[in-house]
Scaffold this motif. Structure first.
Motif, short mmCIF file in Angstrom:
data_model
loop_
_atom_site.label_atom_id
_atom_site.label_comp_id
_atom_site.label_asym_id
_atom_site.label_seq_id
_atom_site.Cartn_x
_atom_site.Cartn_y
_atom_site.Cartn_z
N SER A 7 35.24 40.14 47.61
CA SER A 7 33.93 40.53 48.11
C SER A 7 33.83 42.01 47.69
CB SER A 7 34.09 40.55 49.71
OG SER A 7 35.16 41.28 50.11
N SER A 8 34.64 42.39 46.91
CA SER A 8 34.40 43.82 46.37
C SER A 8 33.31 43.75 45.55
CB SER A 8 35.90 44.33 45.75
OG SER A 8 35.60 45.06 44.53
N GLN A 9 32.52 45.05 45.62
CA GLN A 9 31.56 45.26 44.59
C GLN A 9 32.00 45.72 43.24
OE1 GLN A 9 28.08 44.57 45.13
NE2 GLN A 9 29.04 43.48 46.80
N ALA A 10 33.29 46.15 43.18
CA ALA A 10 34.13 46.74 42.02
C ALA A 10 33.96 45.71 41.08
CB ALA A 10 35.20 47.39 42.45
N ASP A 11 34.16 44.53 41.17
CA ASP A 11 34.31 43.51 40.10
C ASP A 11 32.79 42.73 40.10
OD1 ASP A 11 34.30 42.06 42.25
OD2 ASP A 11 36.19 40.99 41.92
N VAL A 12 31.70 43.18 40.41
CA VAL A 12 30.49 42.61 40.00
C VAL A 12 30.33 42.65 38.50
CG1 VAL A 12 28.16 42.72 40.53
CG2 VAL A 12 29.56 42.91 42.24
N VAL A 40 27.21 38.08 40.25
CA VAL A 40 28.60 37.33 39.81
C VAL A 40 29.68 38.17 39.51
CG1 VAL A 40 29.22 35.78 38.03
CG2 VAL A 40 26.81 36.02 38.60
N HIS A 41 30.74 37.69 40.02
CA HIS A 41 32.01 38.49 39.90
C HIS A 41 32.96 38.18 38.85
CE1 HIS A 41 30.36 39.28 44.10
NE2 HIS A 41 31.20 40.45 44.24
N GLU A 42 33.72 39.00 38.72
CA GLU A 42 34.77 38.70 37.53
C GLU A 42 35.40 37.29 38.01
OE1 GLU A 42 37.81 41.45 36.82
OE2 GLU A 42 36.24 42.76 35.89
N GLY A 43 35.64 36.38 37.00
CA GLY A 43 36.35 35.21 37.27
C GLY A 43 35.68 34.59 38.29
N ILE A 215 35.77 35.77 33.22
CA ILE A 215 34.40 35.71 32.82
C ILE A 215 33.67 35.69 34.20
CG2 ILE A 215 32.69 34.37 31.76
CD1 ILE A 215 34.80 33.99 29.45
N GLY A 216 32.45 36.17 34.24
CA GLY A 216 31.41 36.04 35.13
C GLY A 216 30.48 34.64 34.47
N CYS A 217 30.41 33.67 35.08
CA CYS A 217 29.69 32.47 34.75
C CYS A 217 28.62 32.21 35.53
CB CYS A 217 30.75 31.37 34.52
SG CYS A 217 29.82 29.78 34.09
N VAL A 218 27.50 31.79 34.91
CA VAL A 218 26.31 31.35 35.55
C VAL A 218 26.08 29.88 35.02
CG1 VAL A 218 23.62 31.47 35.81
CG2 VAL A 218 25.24 33.48 35.59
N ASP A 232 32.05 28.33 42.26
CA ASP A 232 32.51 28.97 43.40
C ASP A 232 31.22 29.13 44.50
OD1 ASP A 232 35.12 29.83 42.24
OD2 ASP A 232 34.02 30.76 40.91
N ARG A 233 30.32 29.71 43.80
CA ARG A 233 29.14 30.02 44.70
C ARG A 233 27.73 29.05 44.18
NH1 ARG A 233 28.73 33.79 48.18
NH2 ARG A 233 26.76 34.17 47.93
N VAL A 234 26.93 28.80 44.91
CA VAL A 234 25.84 28.16 44.67
C VAL A 234 24.44 28.66 45.24
CG1 VAL A 234 25.74 26.53 46.31
CG2 VAL A 234 24.56 25.73 44.31
N VAL A 235 23.53 28.71 44.19
CA VAL A 235 22.13 29.26 44.39
C VAL A 235 21.09 27.86 44.30
CG1 VAL A 235 20.37 30.68 43.50
CG2 VAL A 235 22.68 31.75 43.46
N ILE A 236 20.61 27.98 45.49
CA ILE A 236 19.64 26.73 45.41
C ILE A 236 18.11 27.27 45.10
CG2 ILE A 236 18.91 24.70 46.47
CD1 ILE A 236 21.82 24.21 46.69
N MET A 237 17.61 26.73 43.99
CA MET A 237 16.35 27.25 43.76
C MET A 237 15.21 26.04 44.10
SD MET A 237 16.20 29.39 40.25
CE MET A 237 14.63 30.10 40.30
#
Ligand SMILES: Nc1ncnc2c1ncn2[C@@H]1O[C@H](COP(=O)(O)OP(=O)(O)OP(=O)(O)O)[C@@H](O)[C@H]1O
Ligand SMILES: [Mg+2]
Length: 335
Positions: A7-12, A40-43, A215-218, A232-237
């Protein structure tokens, strides 16, 4: 899913804030993508899901400032590893494409120059960003082909794309995207043209590279089942807007927005059985620039009678047990 999200902002690595995309010739109409916001965070792999025309490809192309003619970014910002991409010149962006941010497209055939061998394709990408010796180019090419599970890379450096299967071509395209060790990988429907067993291998590969290379992947898909495997996370458009987002497990097990529920009910590999057949969402997206006042989904919403869907815009609600799971709906519908 497989990796715990920090949840850290450092690895965004990638931060998209209020990204809005408009058509040049439709001033005054609603944008094709509106206020897209996510990190998107690292990894971490973030999936973007929505039906055809919801704005997934325009959103991913905007991340590299590669929007087609007639479409432009009209608001918001994209910060990739500290670089505000919306403020860079085209020359500066060219330097970052393929090195900081790389892209894999749907059709692996179209992405590969048919007259270049696998070795030459990789060398072209390496030379564009660094000044390596022939030996270093060769070694890095073999290394990245091994990383993407390309069998027997040494003997296939001289192969041409037409000599490879669709799955191997997509592995080469992914190797080209990874060869300069980008921090961010954007993949737009990279498995749609592949058969299901090949698709699984590519999803596992992207998953593994995301975790191992931090990597940060989209990852863009119209298929929630694919997103469930890779993200890991999903964004529904829906119609250019995010209507729900959160950890994949939470969104899939406890979908809040009626559109997300409809997507789950219509996803072939998630819910269908003979006794419980697919239920496609009736109706279609509003036409471009004609999103109704209030909720964009109101005309197709099975819960419309329960809510105040128009004319006021819906507001965000958050899951009390999971603050990173949120959805955009008039609260009467989902409470
Ligand atoms: N070059 C363009 N000029 C005008 N409108 C465009 C252009 N490209 C896309 N659009 C419109 O913008 C909207 C979003 O398109 P986009 O390609 O991002 O959708 P998508 O979610 O990727 O769909 P698909 O699942 O079919 O790939 C669509 O209504 C599309 O018709
Ligand atoms: Mg698309």
């Amino acid at each position: 899913m497989m990796s715990a999200k920090s949840s850290s902002q450092a690895d965004v690595l990638l931060s998209i804030q209020n990204l809005t995309i408009s058509l040049d010739d439709r001033p005054g109409t609603s944008p094709v993508v509106q206020n897209l916001t996510f990190d998107v965070h690292e990894g971490e792999c973030v999936g973007i899901v929505g039906e055809s025309g919801s704005g997934k490809s325009l959103s991913s192309l905007a991340l590299l400032n590669m929007l087609p003619k007639g479409v432009h970014i009209s608001g918001g910002q994209i910060v990739a590893a500290g670089n505000n991409l919306t403020q860079l010149t085209e020359k500066e962006l060219r330097g970052l494409r393929g090195s900081l941010v790389s892209m894999v497209f749907q059709d692996p055939g179209a992405a590969l120059n048919p007259s270049r061998s696998v070795g030459k394709l990789l060398a072209d990408v390496l030379i564009a960003h660094s000044d390596l010796s022939r030996e270093a180019i060769h070694d890095r090419s073999i290394e990245v082909l091994n990383d993407v599970g390309f069998p027997d890379p040494e003997s296939r450096l001289k192969s041409f794309p037409f000599q490879l299967s669709g799955g191997l071509r997509q592995r080469v395209a992914i190797a080209m995207a990874l060869v300069n060790r980008p921090k961010i990988l954007i993949a737009d429907e990279p498995t749609t043209s592949l058969d299901v067993s090949v698709q699984k291998g590519i999803l596992q590969l992207i998953r593994r590279r995301t975790i191992d290379d931090r990597i940060g992947c989209v990852f863009v898909s119209h298929d929630l089942g694919v997103i469930a495997e890779v993200a890991d996370r999903v964004v529904i458009m829906y119609s250019g807007q995010v209507v729900e987002e959160g950890p994949v497990a939470s969104v899939l097990s406890n979908p809040k927005h009626p559109y997300t529920r409809g997507l789950i009910a219509s996803a072939p590999n998630m819910t269908s059985t003979l006794a419980n057949p697919l239920r496609p969402i009736p109706g279609s997206l509003p036409s471009v620039g004609r999103t109704p006042n209030g909720c964009a989904f109101q005309d197709r919403c099975p819960d419309k009678a329960k809510g105040q869907c128009s004319p006021l815009s819906p507001t965000w609600s958050t899951d009390a047990n999971n603050p990173s799971h949120r959805w955009l709906c008039h609260s009467e519908v989902t409470s």
